[in-house]
Design a protein around this motif. Structure first.
Motif, PDB file in Angstrom:
ATOM      1  N   SER A 117      16.395  -1.753   6.459  1.00  0.00           N
ATOM      2  CA  SER A 117      17.447  -1.060   7.199  1.00  0.00           C
ATOM      3  C   SER A 117      17.628  -1.681   8.581  1.00  0.00           C
ATOM      4  CB  SER A 117      17.049   0.404   7.359  1.00  0.00           C
ATOM      5  OG  SER A 117      15.823   0.477   8.058  1.00  0.00           O
TER       6      SER A 117
ATOM      7  N   TYR B 109      11.323   5.430  12.192  1.00  0.00           N
ATOM      8  CA  TYR B 109      11.419   4.152  12.888  1.00  0.00           C
ATOM      9  C   TYR B 109      11.229   4.291  14.405  1.00  0.00           C
ATOM     10  CZ  TYR B 109      12.098   1.172   8.896  1.00  0.00           C
ATOM     11  OH  TYR B 109      11.889   0.459   7.745  1.00  0.00           O
TER      12      TYR B 109
ATOM     13  N   ASP C  74       0.814  -1.207   0.000  1.00  0.00           N
ATOM     14  CA  ASP C  74       0.000   0.000   0.000  1.00  0.00           C
ATOM     15  C   ASP C  74       0.851   1.262   0.000  1.00  0.00           C
ATOM     16  OD1 ASP C  74      -2.523   1.274  -0.011  1.00  0.00           O
ATOM     17  OD2 ASP C  74      -2.224   1.858   2.076  1.00  0.00           O
TER      18      ASP C  74
ATOM     19  N   ALA D 278       8.171  -5.130   6.705  1.00  0.00           N
ATOM     20  CA  ALA D 278       8.873  -5.011   5.421  1.00  0.00           C
ATOM     21  C   ALA D 278       9.709  -3.751   5.465  1.00  0.00           C
ATOM     22  CB  ALA D 278       7.879  -4.937   4.264  1.00  0.00           C
TER      23      ALA D 278
ATOM     24  N   ARG E 273      14.584   8.857   8.406  1.00  0.00           N
ATOM     25  CA  ARG E 273      14.418   7.453   8.775  1.00  0.00           C
ATOM     26  C   ARG E 273      14.435   7.211  10.290  1.00  0.00           C
ATOM     27  NH1 ARG E 273      18.726   3.642   6.581  1.00  0.00           N
ATOM     28  NH2 ARG E 273      17.492   3.355   4.690  1.00  0.00           N
TER      29      ARG E 273
HETATM   30  C1  LIG Z   1       9.654  -6.177   0.561  1.00  0.00           C
HETATM   31  C2  LIG Z   1       9.270  -4.789   0.932  1.00  0.00           C
HETATM   32  C3  LIG Z   1       7.939  -4.389   0.778  1.00  0.00           C
HETATM   33  C4  LIG Z   1       7.547  -3.099   1.117  1.00  0.00           C
HETATM   34  N1  LIG Z   1       6.241  -2.739   0.972  1.00  0.00           N
HETATM   35  C5  LIG Z   1       5.876  -1.474   1.263  1.00  0.00           C
HETATM   36  C6  LIG Z   1       4.538  -1.036   1.100  1.00  0.00           C
HETATM   37  O1  LIG Z   1       3.654  -1.774   0.697  1.00  0.00           O
HETATM   38  N2  LIG Z   1       4.241   0.240   1.399  1.00  0.00           N
HETATM   39  C7  LIG Z   1       5.192   1.111   1.872  1.00  0.00           C
HETATM   40  O2  LIG Z   1       4.857   2.259   2.137  1.00  0.00           O
HETATM   41  N3  LIG Z   1       6.456   0.735   2.031  1.00  0.00           N
HETATM   42  C8  LIG Z   1       6.820  -0.521   1.747  1.00  0.00           C
HETATM   43  N4  LIG Z   1       8.111  -0.889   1.920  1.00  0.00           N
HETATM   44  C9  LIG Z   1       9.040   0.139   2.369  1.00  0.00           C
HETATM   45  C10 LIG Z   1       9.509   0.015   3.786  1.00  0.00           C
HETATM   46  O3  LIG Z   1       8.535  -0.283   4.682  1.00  0.00           O
HETATM   47  C11 LIG Z   1      10.236   1.233   4.242  1.00  0.00           C
HETATM   48  O4  LIG Z   1       9.348   2.300   4.403  1.00  0.00           O
HETATM   49  C12 LIG Z   1      11.288   1.620   3.290  1.00  0.00           C
HETATM   50  O5  LIG Z   1      11.844   0.463   2.751  1.00  0.00           O
HETATM   51  C13 LIG Z   1      12.344   2.435   3.967  1.00  0.00           C
HETATM   52  O6  LIG Z   1      12.789   1.750   5.070  1.00  0.00           O
HETATM   53  P1  LIG Z   1      14.063   0.817   5.071  1.00  0.00           P
HETATM   54  O7  LIG Z   1      15.196   1.768   4.846  1.00  0.00           O
HETATM   55  O8  LIG Z   1      14.053   0.169   6.419  1.00  0.00           O
HETATM   56  O9  LIG Z   1      13.974  -0.191   3.983  1.00  0.00           O
HETATM   57  C14 LIG Z   1       8.519  -2.180   1.594  1.00  0.00           C
HETATM   58  C15 LIG Z   1       9.856  -2.583   1.749  1.00  0.00           C
HETATM   59  C16 LIG Z   1      10.249  -3.857   1.440  1.00  0.00           C
HETATM   60  C17 LIG Z   1      11.670  -4.237   1.647  1.00  0.00           C
END
Ligand SMILES: Cc1cc2nc3c(=O)[nH]c(=O)nc-3n(C[C@H](O)[C@H](O)[C@H](O)COP(=O)(O)O)c2cc1C
Ligand SMILES: Cc1cc2nc3c(=O)[nH]c(=O)nc-3n(C[C@H](O)[C@H](O)[C@H](O)COP(=O)(O)O)c2cc1C
Lengths: 443, 443
Positions: free
Chosen positions: A224, A153, A55, A221, A149
């Protein structure tokens, strides 16, 4: 024998960026509930663990290169919680997972809505916790840019704590409903949260009864360190993006050991995304792949890349991907640039890669070759199952039924029936423990 | 001949405070989706305009008098938007209305979720706009007390403007989905809102397509001048509480003239709540009533009154209602005290009155006498239909089928079939006009 978990990711009726231009794609099917229902019922008939909806809270793209945005199908969808609830009423066994952002929601609403879906579905709800990534989302919720970020978080961590605390408001046997005495519930068995933190002030209790699963399954999901930390602490399932088995094994080992350090008895299940192009022969599979790839509009291709690495329209499409781009802050962007470098990709090849697998991994092959690969990942510590993101629906589900699942089953790698009624039971996970002693701090 | 609109209010499986103690009330039915589905399908079989769910965002009561709260059944419910979506998938014609607060939500979420239900249901969604009234709700959303009425309604007015603006993001024919050219939508036909107001900053566009009804039907429930103003400006339907036909006519005239002053072509339909105790004979109806009234726990009775007029446990139950109470700020409270005064009620009689009709009006009678009364209201400018709040479900729906609807139909006062497919068509209302020229200011 341990068997894998399989989810079907249903957004957009297909993850391929050109899915909607496929001759068999029915215009408007992504707004048609009966079409989602039919696919969910097909997935249930095949005993998949769950369906899943990603989403976003905005028309997320920006119009770069100019004119590109209007070539993007990902602009107007059904809202996943309402869609999930509607599917809940039309299915009986399959797990139902939807994404909700901790950055642009309030815990009380999220706790309540997922609890309600858990009731409606008889214990099949799951919440995919994400923190959102685009400025467009911020701009629909009283802000100008996405939060950094760290802050996203920090908010997410508190959000999940509060939500779990709200889910523990009522003990399992709180509702005595004694018609004789007039006592509807036992006041000793309901808990006020009285949470006051950096982001939320929430008194509770939740106006919802304990749910069939104790509380809905938690999915995370986000790749990081901060994302992994939340996953290790709370998640039942982690969705990942991994291109190679080595990368996946590293992630797997890291997450399981983080969970062990936190003393979790049951570590999260790790489910990387995969997009499959499968046929009875390699040539048939390749033809399916080629057909969709040929439909990618270069504008749409550059538009997907824009979110990760900026506007590449000034560079030759068939030239190399420049490596000094100011890429976005999210983990996927770094991975993409690395891949372009490692594999010497042109810009066109890079967007074709993303379009084919939507930032996940894709495979083109026969049932045997694809299942060989899945089995390798599953049996060598790279994953506990897969989140299948089909290029096109309902065709992608039909391909699973026809090609992949029979092969998995013939090797004993996938179930032939549901073991119970709830998603938690399907996943083979224990019910969370509630009770008078359960306080927010312990949640 | 003009016919009336009828809605069935389904919350709690019955509005009588002692409904759950009735011998036929199945404990836990209020958490059981299949039970709601069956009632909604029965209402659809009878061609009712809509089902309706009220809502609150907290365990709203407080424990006054001490020990009372645990005697109140209204503490743990399904969440109305998820419930409505699930029912949408299981019905085809009946309108689906749920309550959502403008005080503790964000317009983008509300616009999106109701649009989604409108899609899922093929054009049957309605949003009941309320501003919430309890401090407990505020305390679940980062505040300590409910906002003052002026501020709540200022926020509500802006909230509805933004929501309607978001619903107009895409013109009806914006999605060209041209497989040849790769153009998915016409960028000239999508509008950014760029709203910046006192309460909200929302860019848009909404990531949702125009809905089958143009946009969902808008319902309003709130009796103050500020509430009426929003109703006159935006509502398709207004829920009211009126005890006498004179009071109802005043409200009706006031609201229709406010709408006329605003130049609205189609004024809102006015639907007062009624609770019916009906039987083949007056004695049978009275027996139904008496059976439920006898089950009211005095603690539960005093607890309902507490929200409106404070703790009355210090006064004799069978003594008069004191008139100098510091009543709450909401319109219902004033009406209750007036009623107590006009009818010389004791405290027990006052809570029995509230319990019997849940702040609305109740009637005990035969089909003839009740329909006489409904007809009088309908034909003398007191209402356009009724929002039926049964004391007990599914019995209340069965009573409608068996007693009330045949009588209404024999007089030509109620439809025998649905005239179209959407709720708007059922209500005989025009589709809202969209187009490039439609801006937020005109919405
Ligand atoms: C497999 C996967 C699926 C994700 N699905 C969504 C999603 O449906 N909607 C969303 O807003 N972010 C989604 N994200 C993004 C993460 O929740 C997060 O907001 C973004 O990756 C930045 O954080 P990070 O640096 O921890 O990856 C997804 C990330 C991954 C790895
Ligand atoms: C018939 C009727 C139904 C209502 N239903 C709800 C409801 O479901 N949830 C809610 O929070 N408030 C509900 N309200 C309360 C109003 O929306 C409003 O918040 C409250 O009455 C105070 O505003 P007022 O002074 O304009 O009446 C209802 C009010 C009326 C008159």
């Amino acid at each position: 024998m341990k068997q894998m978990s399989l989810g079907l990711s249903m957004r957009y009726h297909g993850y391929h960026v050109a899915a909607w231009r496929h001759p068999e794609y029915r215009p408007g099917c992504n707004l048609d509930f009966s079409s989602y229902r039919a696919i969910a019922q097909a997935a249930e008939a095949e005993k998949l663990d769950m369906i899943f909806f990603a989403d976003g809270l905005a028309v997320r793209g920006v119009d770069r290169p100019e004119g590109a945005m209007s070539h993007d199908m990902r602009n107007a969808e059904l809202e996943p919680l309402t869609l999930l609830a509607a599917i809940a009423g039309a299915t009986r066994h399959i797990g139902l997972v939807a994404t909700a952002s901790t950055t642009y929601n309030e815990p009380y609403h999220i706790a309540r809505k997922f609890a309600s879906i858990d009731h409606i579905s008889g214990g099949r709800a799951g919440w995919n916790v994400v923190t959102s990534w685009s400025d467009q989302e911020a701009q629909n919720f009283n802000k100008t840019a996405n939060l950094p970020r760290e802050e996203r978080y920090a908010r997410a961590a508190e959000f999940v704590d509060v939500t779990k605390g709200l889910w523990a408001s009522w003990e399992e046997d709180a509702f005595v409903r004694n018609k004789e005495t007039g006592e509807f519930y036992d006041p000793e068995k309901v808990h006020v949260l009285d949470h006051e933190g950096a982001f939320f002030k929430v008194r509770g209790p939740l106006n919802s009864a304990p749910t069939p699963q104790g509380h809905p399954v938690i999915v995370q999901a986000g790749a990081s360190a901060q994302g992994r930390d939340i996953a290790a602490r709370h998640a039942d399932i982690v969705y990942t993006v991994a291109q190679t088995v080595e990368e996946a094994r590293d992630f797997y080992a890291d997450l399981k050991s983080r969970a062990a350090e936190l003393g979790r008895e049951e570590p999260p299940l790790i489910m990387p995304g995969i997009t499959l192009y499968v046929g009875a022969t390699q040539a048939e599979a390749q033809a399916k792949f080629d057909e969709l790839q040929a439909l990618i509009d270069p504008l749409a291709g550059l538009n997907i890349l824009y979110n990760f690495v900026g506007d590449l329209s000034g560079y030759p499409l068939d030239g190399p991907v420049p490596q000094d781009l100011p890429h976005s802050n999210i983990s996927i962007a770094k991975g993409l640039l690395q891949k372009a470098k490692d594999e010497d990709l042109t810009i066109r090849q890079l967007y074709e890669t993303v379009a084919a697998g939507f930032t996940g991994r894709y495979m083109i092959g026969t049932p045997e070759s694809i299942v060989d690969d899945m089995q390798l990942w599953f049996e060598t510590g790279a994953c506990d199952g897969f989140n299948i993101c089909p290029p096109l629906l309902p065709q992608g589900m039909e391909d699973l039924s026809r090609f992949i699942l029979p092969e998995l089953r013939s090797r004993g790698l996938f179930r032939t029936d549901y073991p119970g009624t709830t998603l938690r039971e399907t996943l083979g996970r224990k019910r969370p423990v509630f009770g008078a002693a359960r306080t927010l701090a312990e949640a």
